[in-house]
Motif scaffolding. Structure first.
Motif, PDB file in Angstrom:
ATOM      1  N   ARG A  85      33.272  17.176  23.754  1.00  0.00           N
ATOM      2  CA  ARG A  85      32.944  17.120  22.317  1.00  0.00           C
ATOM      3  C   ARG A  85      33.478  18.326  21.558  1.00  0.00           C
ATOM      4  O   ARG A  85      33.148  18.553  20.396  1.00  0.00           O
ATOM      5  N   GLY A  86      34.270  19.151  22.214  1.00  0.00           N
ATOM      6  CA  GLY A  86      34.962  20.234  21.511  1.00  0.00           C
ATOM      7  C   GLY A  86      34.231  21.560  21.499  1.00  0.00           C
ATOM      8  O   GLY A  86      34.645  22.486  20.791  1.00  0.00           O
ATOM      9  N   ALA A  87      33.130  21.671  22.256  1.00  0.00           N
ATOM     10  CA  ALA A  87      32.395  22.940  22.289  1.00  0.00           C
ATOM     11  C   ALA A  87      33.150  23.957  23.146  1.00  0.00           C
ATOM     12  O   ALA A  87      33.939  23.586  24.020  1.00  0.00           O
ATOM     13  N   VAL A  88      32.866  25.239  22.885  1.00  0.00           N
ATOM     14  CA  VAL A  88      33.328  26.297  23.781  1.00  0.00           C
ATOM     15  C   VAL A  88      32.254  26.460  24.850  1.00  0.00           C
ATOM     16  O   VAL A  88      31.071  26.536  24.542  1.00  0.00           O
ATOM     17  N   VAL A  89      32.656  26.482  26.102  1.00  0.00           N
ATOM     18  CA  VAL A  89      31.709  26.703  27.204  1.00  0.00           C
ATOM     19  C   VAL A  89      31.862  28.136  27.688  1.00  0.00           C
ATOM     20  O   VAL A  89      32.975  28.570  28.005  1.00  0.00           O
ATOM     21  N   VAL A  90      30.739  28.863  27.707  1.00  0.00           N
ATOM     22  CA  VAL A  90      30.722  30.225  28.266  1.00  0.00           C
ATOM     23  C   VAL A  90      29.822  30.182  29.488  1.00  0.00           C
ATOM     24  O   VAL A  90      28.621  29.947  29.373  1.00  0.00           O
ATOM     25  N   SER A  91      30.406  30.373  30.662  1.00  0.00           N
ATOM     26  CA  SER A  91      29.616  30.276  31.889  1.00  0.00           C
ATOM     27  C   SER A  91      29.514  31.638  32.590  1.00  0.00           C
ATOM     28  O   SER A  91      30.522  32.282  32.855  1.00  0.00           O
ATOM     29  N   ASP A  92      28.271  32.019  32.841  1.00  0.00           N
ATOM     30  CA  ASP A  92      27.962  33.226  33.599  1.00  0.00           C
ATOM     31  C   ASP A  92      28.168  32.869  35.073  1.00  0.00           C
ATOM     32  O   ASP A  92      27.322  32.250  35.668  1.00  0.00           O
ATOM     33  N   ARG A  93      29.342  33.172  35.595  1.00  0.00           N
ATOM     34  CA  ARG A  93      29.869  32.835  36.926  1.00  0.00           C
ATOM     35  C   ARG A  93      30.404  31.395  36.969  1.00  0.00           C
ATOM     36  O   ARG A  93      29.906  30.494  36.321  1.00  0.00           O
ATOM     37  N   PHE A  94      31.421  31.197  37.820  1.00  0.00           N
ATOM     38  CA  PHE A  94      31.955  29.864  38.147  1.00  0.00           C
ATOM     39  C   PHE A  94      32.638  29.991  39.516  1.00  0.00           C
ATOM     40  O   PHE A  94      32.178  30.766  40.363  1.00  0.00           O
ATOM     41  N   ALA A  95      33.710  29.274  39.740  1.00  0.00           N
ATOM     42  CA  ALA A  95      34.284  29.148  41.090  1.00  0.00           C
ATOM     43  C   ALA A  95      34.799  30.471  41.685  1.00  0.00           C
ATOM     44  O   ALA A  95      34.841  30.614  42.908  1.00  0.00           O
ATOM     45  N   ASP A  96      35.177  31.441  40.840  1.00  0.00           N
ATOM     46  CA  ASP A  96      35.652  32.713  41.403  1.00  0.00           C
ATOM     47  C   ASP A  96      34.559  33.414  42.202  1.00  0.00           C
ATOM     48  O   ASP A  96      34.857  34.145  43.144  1.00  0.00           O
ATOM     49  N   SER A  97      33.293  33.192  41.817  1.00  0.00           N
ATOM     50  CA  SER A  97      32.205  33.790  42.613  1.00  0.00           C
ATOM     51  C   SER A  97      32.222  33.246  44.029  1.00  0.00           C
ATOM     52  O   SER A  97      32.007  33.993  44.987  1.00  0.00           O
ATOM     53  N   THR A  98      32.497  31.961  44.189  1.00  0.00           N
ATOM     54  CA  THR A  98      32.555  31.395  45.538  1.00  0.00           C
ATOM     55  C   THR A  98      33.754  31.958  46.296  1.00  0.00           C
ATOM     56  O   THR A  98      33.670  32.270  47.483  1.00  0.00           O
ATOM     57  N   ARG A  99      34.890  32.084  45.601  1.00  0.00           N
ATOM     58  CA  ARG A  99      36.088  32.635  46.258  1.00  0.00           C
ATOM     59  C   ARG A  99      35.799  34.034  46.801  1.00  0.00           C
ATOM     60  O   ARG A  99      36.230  34.385  47.894  1.00  0.00           O
ATOM     61  N   VAL A 100      35.067  34.819  46.011  1.00  0.00           N
ATOM     62  CA  VAL A 100      34.841  36.210  46.412  1.00  0.00           C
ATOM     63  C   VAL A 100      33.630  36.346  47.347  1.00  0.00           C
ATOM     64  O   VAL A 100      33.727  36.983  48.394  1.00  0.00           O
ATOM     65  N   TYR A 101      32.489  35.727  47.000  1.00  0.00           N
ATOM     66  CA  TYR A 101      31.281  35.906  47.833  1.00  0.00           C
ATOM     67  C   TYR A 101      31.438  35.174  49.171  1.00  0.00           C
ATOM     68  O   TYR A 101      31.300  35.771  50.227  1.00  0.00           O
ATOM     69  N   GLN A 102      31.673  33.856  49.128  1.00  0.00           N
ATOM     70  CA  GLN A 102      31.758  33.102  50.376  1.00  0.00           C
ATOM     71  C   GLN A 102      33.162  33.188  50.995  1.00  0.00           C
ATOM     72  O   GLN A 102      33.316  33.118  52.211  1.00  0.00           O
ATOM     73  N   GLY A 103      34.184  33.335  50.141  1.00  0.00           N
ATOM     74  CA  GLY A 103      35.555  33.316  50.647  1.00  0.00           C
ATOM     75  C   GLY A 103      36.012  34.633  51.250  1.00  0.00           C
ATOM     76  O   GLY A 103      36.864  34.639  52.136  1.00  0.00           O
ATOM     77  N   ALA A 104      35.441  35.765  50.758  1.00  0.00           N
ATOM     78  CA  ALA A 104      35.951  37.064  51.206  1.00  0.00           C
ATOM     79  C   ALA A 104      34.863  38.031  51.667  1.00  0.00           C
ATOM     80  O   ALA A 104      35.017  38.665  52.704  1.00  0.00           O
ATOM     81  N   ALA A 105      33.757  38.140  50.915  1.00  0.00           N
ATOM     82  CA  ALA A 105      32.802  39.221  51.229  1.00  0.00           C
ATOM     83  C   ALA A 105      31.798  38.831  52.308  1.00  0.00           C
ATOM     84  O   ALA A 105      31.488  39.621  53.187  1.00  0.00           O
ATOM     85  N   ARG A 106      31.277  37.609  52.237  1.00  0.00           N
ATOM     86  CA  ARG A 106      30.300  37.150  53.239  1.00  0.00           C
ATOM     87  C   ARG A 106      31.009  36.733  54.521  1.00  0.00           C
ATOM     88  O   ARG A 106      30.490  36.918  55.614  1.00  0.00           O
ATOM     89  N   ALA A 107      32.167  36.086  54.353  1.00  0.00           N
ATOM     90  CA  ALA A 107      32.927  35.580  55.503  1.00  0.00           C
ATOM     91  C   ALA A 107      34.360  35.360  55.054  1.00  0.00           C
ATOM     92  O   ALA A 107      34.658  35.359  53.859  1.00  0.00           O
ATOM     93  N   ASP A 108      35.223  35.147  56.023  1.00  0.00           N
ATOM     94  CA  ASP A 108      36.641  34.955  55.715  1.00  0.00           C
ATOM     95  C   ASP A 108      36.906  33.457  55.585  1.00  0.00           C
ATOM     96  O   ASP A 108      37.571  32.857  56.415  1.00  0.00           O
ATOM     97  N   LEU A 109      36.353  32.861  54.515  1.00  0.00           N
ATOM     98  CA  LEU A 109      36.387  31.393  54.379  1.00  0.00           C
ATOM     99  C   LEU A 109      37.275  30.937  53.231  1.00  0.00           C
ATOM    100  O   LEU A 109      37.134  29.807  52.763  1.00  0.00           O
TER     101      LEU A 109
END
Ligand code: ADP
Ligand code: TYD
Length: 206
Positions: A85-109
Motif C-alpha cells: 500500500r506504499g508505506a515505508v517499513v522501518v524494521s528493528d532487525r531483519f535477516a542480517d541479524s540471522t546472518r550474523v548471530y546464527q550464521g557467524a557468532a553462534r555457529a558457522d552456519l
C-alpha cells in the motif's frame, strides 16, 4: 521503501527506529514501525521462545528455524501488505541479524542461513543501517534495561564483540545496501546521522 536497523544488543536500534519513524511521518509518509523477532501476532509468540530462558535452550540450528519461521509470518502479515500500500517499513532487525548471530557468532552456519533465506524469505531491505557501538557500552545499556529478554545478552562480552565484527563484515560484503552509522554520542547525534543516510537513499530512489 523497506529500511532495517541492525547492530549488537543495546546499540540503540530501537531508539533510532522510533526516531526515524517519527521523522518520516513528520514529512507526511505512512510508516510501519516493526521489529524482529516479532512484528506480527504469530511472530511475537515465537519471539518469547527465542529471547527468554537459558542460552543452551536451543541449538543454533533450531534457533535458525525459529527465527526464519517468525520472519516468514512477519513478512506475510505485516511487511508485504505495508509495502503493497506504499508505506515505508522501518524494521528493528531483519535477516542480517540471522546472518550474523546464527550464521557467524553462534555457529558457522552462514551457508545454511543463506539457503534457507533464499528458500523461505527471498527479500532484502532497500537500505540497512548498522548502528555501530562499542560492545562494552552497548552491553551495559542492554543489561540496565533488565527486561528478562536477555538470553543473547547473557552470552557475554566476547560474543558481542564477535557480533560487531560480523555486522561490519556484512557491511563490507553488501556496500550498496548496508551502511554503517557511528552509534556514539547522544541519541539525537546518532539520529542526525541516520536521517542523513536515509535522506541520501530516498533521494537516490526518487
Ligand atoms: P537496542 O534496540 O539496540 O537494544 P535501545 O534503543 O533499546 O537499543 O537502547 C538501549 C538502552 O540505551 C535504552 O535504555 C536507551 O534509552 C539507551 N540509549 C539508546 N541510545 C542511546 C545513546 N545514544 N546514548 C545513551 N543511551 C542510549
Ligand atoms: P532484540 O529485541 O532486537 O534485542 P536487543 O534489543 O537486545 O538488541 O532481539 C532479540 C535477540 O534476538 C537479540 O539478542 C538478537 C537475537 N536475534 C538473532 O539471534 N537472530 C535473528 O535473526 C534476530 C532477528 C534476532
Amino acid at each position: 521503501m523497506f529500511i532495517s536497523l541492525e547492530g549488537i544488543d543495546g546499540s540503540g536500534k530501537s531508539t533510532q527506529a522510533r526516531l526515524l519513524a517519527d521523522h518520516l511521518r513528520a514529512s507526511g509518509r505512512e510508516v510501519v514501525l516493526t521489529r524482529e523477532p516479532g512484528g506480527s501476532p504469530g511472530a511475537e509468540e515465537i519471539r518469547r521462545l527465542l529471547v527468554e530462558g537459558a542460552g543452551e535452550r536451543w541449538s543454533p540450528g533450531t534457533e535458525l528455524l525459529l527465527f526464519t519461521a517468525a520472519r516468514r509470518d512477519h513478512l506475510e502479515r505485516t511487511i508485504r501488505p505495508a509495502l503493497a500500500r506504499g508505506a515505508v517499513v522501518v524494521s528493528d532487525r531483519f535477516a542480517d541479524s540471522t546472518r550474523v548471530y546464527q550464521g557467524a557468532a553462534r555457529a558457522d552456519l552462514r551457508a545454511t542461513v543463506d539457503r534457507l533465506h533464499d528458500l523461505m524469505i527471498g527479500v532484502e531491505p532497500d537500505l540497512t543501517l548498522v548502528i555501530d557501538a562499542d560492545p562494552a557500552v552497548a552491553l551495559g545499556r542492554g543489561k540496565a534495561r533488565g527486561a528478562g529478554e536477555d538470553r543473547f545478552e547473557n552470552m557475554g562480552l566476547p560474543f558481542q564483540a564477535r557480533l560487531r565484527a560480523g555486522f561490519l563484515a556484512l557491511a563490507a560484503e553488501a556496500p550498496d545496501r548496508v551502511r554503517v552509522v557511528d552509534g556514539s554520542g547522544s541519541a539525537e547525534d546518532v539520529a542526525a546521522r541516520v536521517r542523513a543516510a536515509v535522506g541520501a537513499a530516498l533521494a537516490a530512489a526518487t
